[in-house]
Design a protein around this motif. Sequence first.
Motif, PDB file in Angstrom:
ATOM      1  N   ALA A 271       2.429  -1.115  16.115  1.00 20.96           N
ATOM      2  CA  ALA A 271       1.147  -0.862  15.450  1.00 20.96           C
ATOM      3  C   ALA A 271       1.214   0.374  14.567  1.00 20.96           C
ATOM      4  CB  ALA A 271       0.037  -0.685  16.493  1.00 20.96           C
ATOM      5  N   TYR A 272       2.047   1.330  14.917  1.00 26.13           N
ATOM      6  CA  TYR A 272       2.199   2.556  14.127  1.00 26.13           C
ATOM      7  C   TYR A 272       3.457   2.510  13.265  1.00 26.13           C
ATOM      8  CZ  TYR A 272      -1.265   3.958  17.506  1.00 26.13           C
ATOM      9  OH  TYR A 272      -2.385   3.988  18.289  1.00 26.13           O
ATOM     10  N   ARG A 273       4.511   1.905  13.780  1.00 24.13           N
ATOM     11  CA  ARG A 273       5.796   1.842  13.076  1.00 24.13           C
ATOM     12  C   ARG A 273       5.668   1.094  11.756  1.00 24.13           C
ATOM     13  NH1 ARG A 273       8.799  -0.529  16.875  1.00 24.13           N
ATOM     14  NH2 ARG A 273       8.160  -2.577  16.188  1.00 24.13           N
ATOM     15  N   ASN A 274       5.038  -0.094  11.755  1.00 30.66           N
ATOM     16  CA  ASN A 274       4.973  -0.900  10.532  1.00 30.66           C
ATOM     17  C   ASN A 274       4.197  -0.212   9.410  1.00 30.66           C
ATOM     18  OD1 ASN A 274       6.629  -3.100  11.226  1.00 30.66           O
ATOM     19  ND2 ASN A 274       5.003  -3.931  12.515  1.00 30.66           N
ATOM     20  N   PRO A 275       2.996   0.312   9.667  1.00 31.11           N
ATOM     21  CA  PRO A 275       2.312   1.012   8.562  1.00 31.11           C
ATOM     22  C   PRO A 275       3.096   2.226   8.060  1.00 31.11           C
ATOM     23  CG  PRO A 275       0.746   0.502  10.304  1.00 31.11           C
ATOM     24  CD  PRO A 275       2.116   0.172  10.828  1.00 31.11           C
ATOM     25  N   LEU A 276       3.688   3.017   8.971  1.00 32.61           N
ATOM     26  CA  LEU A 276       4.465   4.180   8.541  1.00 32.61           C
ATOM     27  C   LEU A 276       5.671   3.757   7.707  1.00 32.61           C
ATOM     28  CD1 LEU A 276       4.421   6.466  11.698  1.00 32.61           C
ATOM     29  CD2 LEU A 276       3.553   7.048   9.440  1.00 32.61           C
ATOM     30  N   TYR A 277       6.368   2.725   8.168  1.00 30.80           N
ATOM     31  CA  TYR A 277       7.546   2.262   7.440  1.00 30.80           C
ATOM     32  C   TYR A 277       7.146   1.759   6.050  1.00 30.80           C
ATOM     33  CZ  TYR A 277      11.731  -0.081   6.014  1.00 30.80           C
ATOM     34  OH  TYR A 277      12.825  -0.455   5.290  1.00 30.80           O
ATOM     35  N   LEU A 278       6.118   0.926   5.978  1.00 33.51           N
ATOM     36  CA  LEU A 278       5.696   0.398   4.677  1.00 33.51           C
ATOM     37  C   LEU A 278       5.205   1.508   3.754  1.00 33.51           C
ATOM     38  CD1 LEU A 278       3.834  -2.840   5.820  1.00 33.51           C
ATOM     39  CD2 LEU A 278       6.021  -2.709   4.600  1.00 33.51           C
ATOM     40  N   PHE A 279       4.519   2.493   4.309  1.00 29.99           N
ATOM     41  CA  PHE A 279       3.956   3.578   3.503  1.00 29.99           C
ATOM     42  C   PHE A 279       5.035   4.521   2.982  1.00 29.99           C
ATOM     43  CE2 PHE A 279       1.639   7.637   2.992  1.00 29.99           C
ATOM     44  CZ  PHE A 279       0.604   7.223   2.173  1.00 29.99           C
ATOM     45  N   TYR A 280       5.900   4.995   3.862  1.00 31.66           N
ATOM     46  CA  TYR A 280       6.871   6.019   3.465  1.00 31.66           C
ATOM     47  C   TYR A 280       8.186   5.471   2.934  1.00 31.66           C
ATOM     48  CZ  TYR A 280       3.832   9.577   5.335  1.00 31.66           C
ATOM     49  OH  TYR A 280       2.768  10.403   5.540  1.00 31.66           O
ATOM     50  N   TYR A 281       8.648   4.357   3.451  1.00 29.30           N
ATOM     51  CA  TYR A 281       9.948   3.851   3.024  1.00 29.30           C
ATOM     52  C   TYR A 281       9.858   2.781   1.945  1.00 29.30           C
ATOM     53  CZ  TYR A 281      12.247   6.523   6.633  1.00 29.30           C
ATOM     54  OH  TYR A 281      12.726   7.550   7.393  1.00 29.30           O
ATOM     55  N   GLU A 282       8.779   2.017   1.927  1.00 27.41           N
ATOM     56  CA  GLU A 282       8.639   0.957   0.929  1.00 27.41           C
ATOM     57  C   GLU A 282       7.598   1.302  -0.135  1.00 27.41           C
ATOM     58  OE1 GLU A 282      10.723  -1.472   0.702  1.00 27.41           O
ATOM     59  OE2 GLU A 282      11.702  -1.173   2.635  1.00 27.41           O
ATOM     60  N   ASP A 283       6.962   2.470  -0.014  1.00 28.83           N
ATOM     61  CA  ASP A 283       5.998   2.978  -1.000  1.00 28.83           C
ATOM     62  C   ASP A 283       4.794   2.070  -1.243  1.00 28.83           C
ATOM     63  OD1 ASP A 283       7.312   5.388  -1.477  1.00 28.83           O
ATOM     64  OD2 ASP A 283       8.676   4.437  -2.900  1.00 28.83           O
ATOM     65  N   TYR A 284       4.294   1.454  -0.186  1.00 32.27           N
ATOM     66  CA  TYR A 284       3.071   0.673  -0.301  1.00 32.27           C
ATOM     67  C   TYR A 284       1.877   1.590  -0.125  1.00 32.27           C
ATOM     68  CZ  TYR A 284       5.303  -3.886  -0.363  1.00 32.27           C
ATOM     69  OH  TYR A 284       6.023  -4.983  -0.733  1.00 32.27           O
ATOM     70  N   SER A 285       0.781   1.259  -0.793  1.00 31.86           N
ATOM     71  CA  SER A 285      -0.446   2.038  -0.648  1.00 31.86           C
ATOM     72  C   SER A 285      -1.182   1.579   0.613  1.00 31.86           C
ATOM     73  CB  SER A 285      -1.345   1.835  -1.871  1.00 31.86           C
ATOM     74  OG  SER A 285      -1.852   0.511  -1.881  1.00 31.86           O
ATOM     75  N   VAL A 286      -2.160   2.363   1.023  1.00 31.95           N
ATOM     76  CA  VAL A 286      -2.972   2.012   2.188  1.00 31.95           C
ATOM     77  C   VAL A 286      -3.649   0.660   1.958  1.00 31.95           C
ATOM     78  CG1 VAL A 286      -5.027   2.669   3.501  1.00 31.95           C
ATOM     79  CG2 VAL A 286      -3.309   4.389   2.934  1.00 31.95           C
ATOM     80  N   LYS A 287      -4.147   0.459   0.757  1.00 33.53           N
ATOM     81  CA  LYS A 287      -4.830  -0.790   0.424  1.00 33.53           C
ATOM     82  C   LYS A 287      -3.882  -1.988   0.542  1.00 33.53           C
ATOM     83  CE  LYS A 287      -7.942  -2.615  -3.075  1.00 33.53           C
ATOM     84  NZ  LYS A 287      -8.673  -2.304  -4.292  1.00 33.53           N
ATOM     85  N   GLU A 288      -2.663  -1.831   0.038  1.00 33.60           N
ATOM     86  CA  GLU A 288      -1.679  -2.914   0.109  1.00 33.60           C
ATOM     87  C   GLU A 288      -1.274  -3.194   1.556  1.00 33.60           C
ATOM     88  OE1 GLU A 288       0.749  -2.485  -4.081  1.00 33.60           O
ATOM     89  OE2 GLU A 288       1.086  -0.967  -2.537  1.00 33.60           O
ATOM     90  N   ILE A 289      -1.080  -2.144   2.352  1.00 36.91           N
ATOM     91  CA  ILE A 289      -0.714  -2.317   3.756  1.00 36.91           C
ATOM     92  C   ILE A 289      -1.840  -3.032   4.501  1.00 36.91           C
ATOM     93  CG2 ILE A 289      -0.185  -1.113   5.918  1.00 36.91           C
ATOM     94  CD1 ILE A 289       1.112   1.096   4.144  1.00 36.91           C
ATOM     95  N   ALA A 290      -3.067  -2.662   4.218  1.00 35.57           N
ATOM     96  CA  ALA A 290      -4.216  -3.310   4.859  1.00 35.57           C
ATOM     97  C   ALA A 290      -4.234  -4.805   4.551  1.00 35.57           C
ATOM     98  CB  ALA A 290      -5.510  -2.650   4.391  1.00 35.57           C
ATOM     99  N   ARG A 291      -3.953  -5.146   3.314  1.00 37.21           N
ATOM    100  CA  ARG A 291      -3.940  -6.567   2.925  1.00 37.21           C
ATOM    101  C   ARG A 291      -2.783  -7.298   3.591  1.00 37.21           C
ATOM    102  NH1 ARG A 291      -1.487  -8.715  -1.664  1.00 37.21           N
ATOM    103  NH2 ARG A 291      -1.178  -6.573  -2.286  1.00 37.21           N
ATOM    104  N   ILE A 292      -1.605  -6.699   3.582  1.00 38.33           N
ATOM    105  CA  ILE A 292      -0.419  -7.326   4.168  1.00 38.33           C
ATOM    106  C   ILE A 292      -0.587  -7.527   5.671  1.00 38.33           C
ATOM    107  CG2 ILE A 292       2.011  -6.916   4.752  1.00 38.33           C
ATOM    108  CD1 ILE A 292       2.247  -5.554   1.964  1.00 38.33           C
ATOM    109  N   MET A 293      -1.075  -6.500   6.349  1.00 39.46           N
ATOM    110  CA  MET A 293      -1.172  -6.555   7.805  1.00 39.46           C
ATOM    111  C   MET A 293      -2.502  -7.133   8.286  1.00 39.46           C
ATOM    112  SD  MET A 293       0.835  -3.145   8.988  1.00 39.46           S
ATOM    113  CE  MET A 293       0.917  -3.767  10.658  1.00 39.46           C
ATOM    114  N   GLU A 294      -3.352  -7.505   7.336  1.00 41.97           N
ATOM    115  CA  GLU A 294      -4.653  -8.093   7.649  1.00 41.97           C
ATOM    116  C   GLU A 294      -5.477  -7.163   8.534  1.00 41.97           C
ATOM    117  OE1 GLU A 294      -3.592 -11.914   9.251  1.00 41.97           O
ATOM    118  OE2 GLU A 294      -3.079 -12.700   7.278  1.00 41.97           O
ATOM    119  N   LEU A 295      -5.550  -5.903   8.100  1.00 44.76           N
ATOM    120  CA  LEU A 295      -6.309  -4.858   8.788  1.00 44.76           C
ATOM    121  C   LEU A 295      -7.254  -4.199   7.795  1.00 44.76           C
ATOM    122  CD1 LEU A 295      -3.312  -3.081  10.576  1.00 44.76           C
ATOM    123  CD2 LEU A 295      -4.983  -4.586  11.672  1.00 44.76           C
ATOM    124  N   GLY A 296      -8.226  -3.475   8.313  1.00 44.06           N
ATOM    125  CA  GLY A 296      -9.090  -2.687   7.448  1.00 44.06           C
ATOM    126  C   GLY A 296      -8.359  -1.446   6.959  1.00 44.06           C
TER     127      GLY A 296
END
Length: 190
Positions: free
Chosen positions: A116-141
């Motif tokens: 739950a914490y690893r995936n958002p951190l990895y996408l944010f810092y290593y893949e340079d996704y924005s919070v909005k993009e991560i929310a859409r990908i992971m189907e979260l707010g």
Amino acid sequence: MLRNEEKEAEATFEKYKDILYRIAFSNMKSKADAEDVVQEAFCRYLKAKPTFDGEDHERAWFIRVVINICYDIQKSAWFSRTVAFDEVPEREMKHFKIPYVEEDETVRHVMGLPAAYRNPLYLFYYEDYSVKEIARIMELGEGTVKTRLRRGREMIKERILYGAEKGQEPYGKGEGFQGKALKEGGKDAD
């Protein structure tokens, strides 16, 4: 499969294989398991033949499928009977490295976090996704993603300062993320 469909499928594979492999590896922590996950994701793509609104939608679909496959494998009885990443002796950890990512002490801390914490951190810092993009990908707010990023950073800070929960020595080596430190001065997620 027709020749044109085969070429399209091959082009899609070439376009996404690296990012999907990195995400699968960050979840599975094994080269063979990550390759299996990516292969399964492309098999599902070929079976379902989904239509997409654009390249961003297509990439998000693949990432979501890879994360779901990783979750399914991790819930399986077989996976629960194997040695966990946290149980690997420190002397063997020197051989651990995420493919396509520069060596980084902090990545081991990220890999040790719950998904739950690893995936958002990895996408944010290593893949340079924005919070909005991560929310859409992971189907979260978006608020949920921001909270998970903040809590994940706090967990990593604690591990770096005080060591892991299992009585390991504090790490404290380097700042990690080479220029994208998980501290307040880094990329602002909140």
